[in-house]
Motif scaffolding. Structure first.
Motif, short mmCIF file in Angstrom:
data_model
loop_
_atom_site.label_atom_id
_atom_site.label_comp_id
_atom_site.label_asym_id
_atom_site.label_seq_id
_atom_site.Cartn_x
_atom_site.Cartn_y
_atom_site.Cartn_z
N ASN A 7 0.82 -1.20 0.00
CA ASN A 7 0.00 0.00 0.00
C ASN A 7 0.85 1.26 0.00
N ASN A 8 1.99 1.23 -0.70
CA ASN A 8 2.85 2.40 -0.81
C ASN A 8 2.85 2.91 -2.23
N PRO A 9 2.13 3.98 -2.54
CA PRO A 9 2.08 4.49 -3.91
C PRO A 9 3.43 5.03 -4.34
N THR A 10 3.73 4.89 -5.63
CA THR A 10 4.97 5.42 -6.19
C THR A 10 4.68 6.68 -6.97
N THR A 11 5.69 7.52 -7.12
CA THR A 11 5.53 8.79 -7.82
C THR A 11 6.17 8.76 -9.20
N ILE A 12 6.86 7.68 -9.55
CA ILE A 12 7.47 7.53 -10.87
C ILE A 12 7.06 6.19 -11.45
N PRO A 14 7.99 2.75 -12.69
CA PRO A 14 9.17 1.91 -12.43
C PRO A 14 9.67 1.20 -13.70
N PHE A 15 10.26 1.97 -14.61
CA PHE A 15 10.69 1.41 -15.89
C PHE A 15 11.71 0.30 -15.70
N ILE A 16 12.64 0.48 -14.75
CA ILE A 16 13.69 -0.51 -14.57
C ILE A 16 13.11 -1.82 -14.05
N THR A 17 12.20 -1.73 -13.09
CA THR A 17 11.57 -2.95 -12.58
C THR A 17 10.83 -3.69 -13.69
N TYR A 18 10.07 -2.95 -14.48
CA TYR A 18 9.35 -3.58 -15.59
C TYR A 18 10.33 -4.17 -16.60
N GLY A 19 11.42 -3.44 -16.88
CA GLY A 19 12.41 -3.91 -17.84
C GLY A 19 13.09 -5.18 -17.38
N ILE A 20 13.41 -5.26 -16.09
CA ILE A 20 14.04 -6.47 -15.55
C ILE A 20 13.08 -7.65 -15.65
N ILE A 21 11.82 -7.43 -15.34
CA ILE A 21 10.83 -8.50 -15.44
C ILE A 21 10.72 -9.00 -16.87
N ILE A 22 10.66 -8.07 -17.82
CA ILE A 22 10.55 -8.45 -19.23
C ILE A 22 11.79 -9.23 -19.67
N ALA A 23 12.98 -8.74 -19.25
CA ALA A 23 14.22 -9.41 -19.63
C ALA A 23 14.25 -10.84 -19.11
N GLY A 96 9.64 -4.04 -5.83
CA GLY A 96 10.66 -3.31 -6.55
C GLY A 96 10.28 -1.88 -6.90
N ASN A 97 8.99 -1.65 -7.20
CA ASN A 97 8.60 -0.31 -7.63
C ASN A 97 8.83 0.74 -6.55
N ASN A 98 8.59 0.37 -5.28
CA ASN A 98 8.79 1.34 -4.20
C ASN A 98 10.26 1.68 -4.00
N ILE A 99 11.14 0.68 -4.13
CA ILE A 99 12.57 0.95 -3.97
C ILE A 99 13.09 1.75 -5.16
N GLU A 100 12.62 1.44 -6.36
CA GLU A 100 13.03 2.24 -7.53
C GLU A 100 12.56 3.69 -7.38
N ASP A 101 11.38 3.87 -6.80
CA ASP A 101 10.86 5.22 -6.58
C ASP A 101 11.75 6.00 -5.64
N ARG A 102 12.31 5.35 -4.62
CA ARG A 102 13.14 6.04 -3.64
C ARG A 102 14.56 6.28 -4.15
N LEU A 103 15.10 5.33 -4.92
CA LEU A 103 16.48 5.45 -5.37
C LEU A 103 16.62 6.17 -6.70
N GLY A 104 15.59 6.14 -7.53
CA GLY A 104 15.72 6.65 -8.89
C GLY A 104 16.14 5.52 -9.82
N HIS A 105 15.90 5.70 -11.12
CA HIS A 105 16.08 4.61 -12.07
C HIS A 105 17.51 4.09 -12.11
N LYS A 229 16.51 9.37 1.35
CA LYS A 229 16.43 10.73 0.83
C LYS A 229 15.05 10.95 0.22
N ARG A 230 14.56 12.16 0.42
CA ARG A 230 13.25 12.51 -0.15
C ARG A 230 13.44 12.89 -1.62
N ARG A 231 12.52 12.38 -2.44
CA ARG A 231 12.56 12.70 -3.86
C ARG A 231 11.47 13.70 -4.18
#
Length: 231
Positions: A7-12, A14-23, A96-105, A229-231
């Motif tokens: 239940n943690n919404p993301t603000t970006i 998650p292209f990298i997460t989706y890309g890793i899944i597809i790969a 993965g989407n929440n961690i990507e949101d916090r770290l950046g792509h 860090k806050r994004r």
């Protein structure tokens, strides 16, 4: 016990997460196109074979197509079966989407691959002479889970629990759910040292020490990569 969503919404996105899944899915589809003999040869080339990395294999000439150190990365995109792939991708999609949101792509991709490499090295450390290919995204995903439990310890995960022929859902704190997962992986890793059947690398390379190592390194590296860090 299957986590459905957090239940943690993301603000970006998650292209990298989706890309890793597809790969991972694309590579698995390629694996399905191979004969059993070809698949075994492919694993010997692209999966991490501990004794090849240690140069201690009794009869194998080693991998001449891909440098051994590269298998620390390529092995992260191989899977031993559909359930192995599905389980890994489910956890990556949820957390993965929440961690990507916090770290950046970019930093997230580096973080993910680094956790996978360190997880594989953890498994290698405990089985340096093994001839069994070690493969799967589990170690890298464990790193994501290790970071998640630090950043969202009070998040609730909707969990599907089978009760005989019936299914029910409950909300479990991420801290409890992932903490239990970590203890389970560490226990299996310890148990694998006590048996000649090599329980720690079931199904051709599902390495429990890699899971435990990835989880710990994810918890360590997450804050260094800017998890808080806050994004």
């Amino acid at each position: 016990m299957v986590p459905l969503r957090d239940n943690n919404p993301t603000t970006i996105t998650p292209f990298i997460t989706y890309g890793i899944i597809i790969a991972n899915i694309v590579v698995f589809l390629y694996q399905l196109s191979l004969t059993p003999q070809q698949l075994q040869g492919f694993f010997q080339i692209a999966a991490l074979v501990p004794c090849q990395l240690s140069s201690t294999c009794p009869s194998s000439p080693g991998n001449s197509l891909i440098p051994e150190w590269m298998t620390l990365i390529t092995s992260q995109f191989l899977h031993g079966g559909f359930l192995h792939l599905a389980g890994n991708m489910l956890f990556l999609w949820i957390f993965g989407n929440n961690i990507e949101d916090r770290l950046g792509h970019v930093k997230y991709l580096i973080f993910y691959l680094t956790c996978g490499v360190l997880a594989a090295l953890t498994q290698w450390f405990f089985s340096q002479n093994s001839t069994i290919p070690s493969l799967g995204a589990s170690g890298a995903i464990a790193g994501v889970l290790g970071a998640y439990i630090l950043r969202f310890p009070k998040a609730e995960v909707l969990t599907l629990i089978p009760l005989g022929f019936f299914l029910t859902t409950v909300r479990l704190p991420a801290f409890f759910f992932l903490g239990f997962w970590f203890v389970q992986q560490a226990f299996y890793g310890i148990a694998s040292l006590q048996t000649r059947t090599n329980v720690g690398m079931e199904s051709g390379g599902i390495a429990y020490w890699a899971h435990a190592g990835g989880f710990v390194f994810g918890a360590i590296l997450g804050p260094l990569f800017g998890l808080y860090k806050r994004r």
